[in-house]
Design an enzyme around this catalytic site. Sequence first.
Site, short mmCIF file in Angstrom:
data_model
loop_
_atom_site.label_atom_id
_atom_site.label_comp_id
_atom_site.label_asym_id
_atom_site.label_seq_id
_atom_site.Cartn_x
_atom_site.Cartn_y
_atom_site.Cartn_z
NE ARG A 139 -4.37 -1.55 1.71
CZ ARG A 139 -5.35 -1.86 2.55
NH1 ARG A 139 -5.22 -1.56 3.84
NH2 ARG A 139 -6.45 -2.45 2.13
CE LYS A 141 -17.95 -19.01 8.17
NZ LYS A 141 -18.06 -18.30 9.45
N GLY A 189 -8.33 -9.11 0.29
CA GLY A 189 -7.18 -9.45 1.11
C GLY A 189 -6.56 -10.81 0.82
N GLY A 197 -12.45 -4.63 1.70
CA GLY A 197 -13.88 -4.31 1.76
C GLY A 197 -14.36 -3.48 0.58
C1 3PG Z 1 -8.66 -1.75 4.73
O1 3PG Z 1 -7.68 -2.10 5.38
O2 3PG Z 1 -9.39 -2.55 4.13
C2 3PG Z 1 -8.96 -0.29 4.61
O3 3PG Z 1 -7.89 0.46 5.04
C3 3PG Z 1 -10.23 0.06 5.36
O4 3PG Z 1 -10.08 -0.21 6.71
P1 3PG Z 1 -11.38 -0.41 7.61
O5 3PG Z 1 -11.99 -1.70 7.18
O6 3PG Z 1 -10.91 -0.43 9.04
O7 3PG Z 1 -12.30 0.75 7.32
#
Ligand code: 3PG
Length: 396
Positions: free
Chosen positions: A37, A197, A354, A377
Site C-alpha cells: 500500500r 463462506k 485481502g 472491503g
Molecule cells: C482496509 O484495510 O481494508 C482499509 O484500510 C479500510 O479499513 P477499515 O476496514 O478499518 O475501514
Amino acid sequence: MTAFRTLDQADVKGKRVLVRVDLNVPMENGRVTDATRIERVLPTIREISDKGGKVILLAHFGRPKGRDPKESLKPVAEAVSQHLGKTVAFADDCIGEAAANAVSSLKDGEVLLLENTRFHAGEEKNDPDFVKELAKLGDIYVNDAFSAAHRAHASTEGLARVLPGYAGRTMQAELDALTKGLEAPKRPVVAIVGGAKVSSKIDLLENLVTKVDALVIGGGMANTFVHATGLNVGKSLAEKDLAATAMRIIEKAREANCAIILPVDGVCAYEFKAGAHNHTYGIDAIPEDQMILDVGSQSVERINAAINDAATLVWNGPLGAFEIPPFDQGTVAAARHAAQRTKDGKLVSVAGGGDTVAALNHAGVTENFSYVSTAGGAFLEWLEGKALPGVEALRA
Ligand code: 3PG
Ligand code: MG
C-alpha cells in the site's frame, strides 16, 4: 459514467494539498511487514511534490476507539520516508495546533504525515465540524485511497464536499481497472469467486450473476453449493442452512444466462493440516469422514477452459485452503493460467480482496495480472454493485 477530476486538472504549485492515502498496512513489532500500500501511493506523492505542492498526508490506522499509541502512524511515517527516499515529517495530531504548525512550516515540495484520523470520533461520523478542522489545513484535496472509499468518513468523503477534490494516480488506476473489469468489460467475462463462506458474499454473488457470462465458484463456499444440489460433502466446511440461498443464486444465474461452474472433483483429507494425507474424489463421491480442501485437477481443467473462453476475468477469493500446502495447488494452477493468458494479450485480469492478493503473491503472478487491487472491503462492495461514497464524492 461520469469522469473524475485527476491530478491532470489540479494546479498544485505552492498549494497545501491534503492527500488521503491508505496506510493501513500490516505491522509486526513496529515494522511494516507488507509495504504494497505504501508503494502504491508513491506516484501521487512524488508527482505533487515534484510539481511544487505541499503534500499533507491523511490516513487511518487500525480501528482505535479514541487516541491509542498502539495505533499511531508514526512508525509508518518512517516507512513511507524510506520508500519515498525523502523526509516525511510527522505531526502527532491531524487537527488543531500541532497539525497547523507542522503544515505552516512545510516548504513547497515537502511531505508531512498527520496522525491517525481515527483518533477523533468525528472521522468515522463524518462530522461537519471535524471536516472543517481538517479542511483548514489544505487548499485542495486529493483522494488516493480507493481501499478506504467504501467508508463515508470525514477524510474519505466529507473533505471532497468542501474542498476542490481530485482522484490521485492510484485511485485513477483502480477506477480504470474496475471499469474494464465489470462496468464496460470486453466480453465474455468470467468471474472466479472463492473463499470460505457464502454468507459473506451473498450480495456479491447475486450481483455478479447478472453481470458476467460465467461464474466459477470455488473454496469452502463451493461446498455449500454442492450440498445444495443434493450431493454429500462429508466433513467439509459448508453452510448447510444456506442451501436455499445457494439455489436462489443458481436460479438467478440461469435467468441471466450466466453459467455457473462448480467443482467436479475435490482434494480431500481427514484433517485441516498442512501436508495432510490426501486423495482426490469425484464431487459425487466425497467420503463421509473427509473434507474437501482444494479443487481437484479436473475442476482446474474446467476453470482454465473457462478462462480460455473469456476476454475479461474478475477474481476474488482462493479456490482452496491455499495457506496450507498442498491444498494451494488448485488456486496456484488457475492463477498461473490466468497470468499466462494475460501475458499473451488474450485476457484482461482484475483481482482484489485481502486473501486474493496473498494467494496471487503466493502463486507469484501478481505482476502478470492486468490489475491487482489492494482493497479488501472496498473491492467487495464494488463487486456487490454498490456505490462507494469516497468515489461518488469525487465525481466532477
Ligand atoms: C482496509 O484495510 O481494508 C482499509 O484500510 C479500510 O479499513 P477499515 O476496514 O478499518 O475501514
Ligand atoms: Mg479492513
